[in-house]
Design a protein around this motif. Structure first.
Motif: not given
Length: 250
Positions: A116-126, A135-137, A163-169, A178-182
């Motif tokens: 619950q605490q983790a989800l509240r933190a995620i909501q606050a960040e969002a 730089s957030d990636a 979870v769906t990351p990007e592949r950039v190299t 950020l969306s994938a991190i969340r």
């Protein structure tokens, strides 16, 4: 009057023979359920008279009541196994087994509260973040370290569509925005409280908007309420469990 008298017989030290219907009335089970639970080993076999009638003791009532509470706390299969073992263990071993159930429920509650605490933190960040910056990636190593999981776990979540990351190299290295991190943090929170992969997938499928985090919080609150109900059931079974254990040790 009869209910009071039966209560005296069950709670007292006298070993008054009880009929199946008496045990059913005192335990809250039906006559057939009492017979079924005897067959399953929840209670010791009843003595049989020369005419084949079952003869029970107050201990059988205590065992049935204890089973009701244990079944609500840990499930019927585990409750049946525990009661069978309690009848053969020492008092110290039996007390340790019962205490382990209390510890398990307390641990489940702590994990749900952390989620619950983790989800509240995620909501606050969002709510505080309007734009996603380069730089957030995070790399897979960085995100795994932040979540205290293995990189292989993140790759497994990716395979499961959580979870769906990007592949950039050119080496196809993963990059988590950020969306994938969340999403990874929500998955970690839910998995930490014991949710299965299919259950997490169903929840994640509904998280198309940040407001949907409220639904996840609601699910976790329901989980906490269930833990509380199971804990109360175990507490109510305490005196009957003590009678079962004490009878064996006496």
């Amino acid at each position: 009057m009869w209910g009071w008298l039966m209560g005296e017989l069950v709670s007292g030290s006298r070993r008054v023979p009880l009929r199946t219907v008496d045990v059913a009335g005192e335990s809250g089970y039906s006559v057939q359920q009492v017979r079924d639970l005897e067959r399953l080993g929840v209670i010791p076999p009843a003595a049989r008279s020369s005419n084949g009638y079952r003869s029970y003791t107050p201990l059988h009532v205590h065992a049935l009541r204890a089973y009701r509470g244990l079944a609500a706390a840990v499930g019927p299969v585990t409750a049946r196994r525990m009661l069978a073992e309690l009848r053969t263990e020492t008092i110290a071993e039996a007390a340790s087994a019962i205490n382990a159930v209390h510890v398990r429920l307390a641990r489940e509650r702590e994990e749900a509260l952390r989620a619950q605490q983790a989800l509240r933190a995620i909501q606050a960040e969002a709510n505080a973040t309007e734009f996603e910056h380069e730089s957030d990636a995070m790399t897979i190593t960085q995100l795994a370290g932040a979540l205290n999981v293995r990189p292989s776990t993140l790759r497994f979540w990716e395979q499961e569509g959580l979870v769906t990351p990007e592949r950039v190299t050119s080496l196809q290295a993963r990059r988590y925005g950020l969306s994938a991190i969340r999403a990874a943090r929500i998955v970690a929170a839910l998995r930490g409280t014991g949710y299965s992969i299919p259950a997490v997938r169903e929840i994640m499928g509904s998280l198309h908007q940040l407001d949907s985090l409220g639904r996840t919080q609601h699910i976790l609150q329901q989980h906490l309420d269930q833990i509380a109900t199971r804990t109360v059931a175990l507490l109510r079974a305490g005196a009957d469990l003590a009678a079962v254990v004490g009878d064996h040790g006496s």
